[in-house]
Design an enzyme around this catalytic site. Structure first.
Site, short mmCIF file in Angstrom:
data_model
loop_
_atom_site.label_atom_id
_atom_site.label_comp_id
_atom_site.label_asym_id
_atom_site.label_seq_id
_atom_site.Cartn_x
_atom_site.Cartn_y
_atom_site.Cartn_z
N CYS A 149 0.87 -1.36 0.02
CA CYS A 149 0.02 -0.13 -0.03
C CYS A 149 0.95 1.26 0.00
CB CYS A 149 -0.87 0.09 1.34
SG CYS A 149 -0.11 0.16 2.75
N ASP A 188 2.38 2.54 2.56
CA ASP A 188 2.69 3.14 3.82
C ASP A 188 3.63 2.84 4.67
OD1 ASP A 188 -0.16 4.60 3.77
OD2 ASP A 188 -1.14 2.83 4.07
N CYS A 215 -3.21 2.67 7.90
CA CYS A 215 -4.61 2.76 8.05
C CYS A 215 -4.87 2.34 9.55
CB CYS A 215 -5.09 1.57 7.18
SG CYS A 215 -4.52 0.02 7.24
N CYS A 263 -1.14 -4.98 6.90
CA CYS A 263 -0.70 -3.89 7.74
C CYS A 263 -0.33 -4.21 9.04
CB CYS A 263 -2.22 -3.07 7.81
SG CYS A 263 -3.34 -2.90 6.31
FE1 FES Z 1 -1.58 0.48 4.21
FE2 FES Z 1 -2.93 -0.63 5.88
S1 FES Z 1 -3.28 -0.15 3.84
S2 FES Z 1 -0.99 -0.06 6.21
#
Ligand code: FES
Length: 138
Positions: free
Chosen positions: A43, A45, A70, A117
């Site tokens: 993702c 992140d 998230c 995540c």
């Molecule tokens: Fe990126 Fe959960 S969607 S950490």
């Protein structure tokens, strides 16, 4: 909880809304012994963590974190931070063995699409430990 469910458990909601050990301000010199970082290829992140370790016992005394991830990443890191610091702190060696499954169990489940995540805290912690030992070799 059904892992294919779209619903978050009460435990996920509680840790997302009231995350434990979130680092609100940038740390000052000496607040922590090492910093680590991990990013999710799934993702994009990022997770950043800071640790303070008792030199003698090698127990994790502080684990703070920040993320752009998230709700699942926030809830997972919140419980990971509790697991490694509760009861006086977990020894680094033991903390390195925490599995994503243990985190998910403590969250009373996580939708399967959100498993990636839940590993960010653990990966960033491993990076922080590597950085810790680069300076404090045993
Ligand atoms: Fe990126 Fe959960 S969607 S950490």
């Amino acid at each position: 909880m059904d892992k294919n469910s779209w619903t978050y458990s009460e435990e996920v909601k509680k840790n997302f809304l009231h995350p434990k050990n979130f680092l609100e301000k940038e740390p000052k010199e000496g607040d922590f012994d090492a910093q680590g970082e991990a990013g999710s290829a799934a993702c994009g992140d990022i997770m950043k963590v800071w640790i303070k370790v008792d030199l003698k016992s090698e127990k994790v005394k502080k684990f703070k974190w920040q993320t752009w991830g998230c709700a699942s990443a926030i809830a997972s890191t919140s419980v990971f931070s509790e697991m490694v610091t509760e009861r006086g702190g977990m020894e680094i060696e033991k903390a390195l063995k925490i599995t994503p499954q243990q985190i998910i169990e403590r969250l009373h489940g996580l939708p399967s699409i959100k498993i990636h995540c839940s590993v960010l805290a653990d990966q960033a912690f491993k990076d922080a430990v590597k950085n810790y030992y680069a300076v404090h070799s045993s």
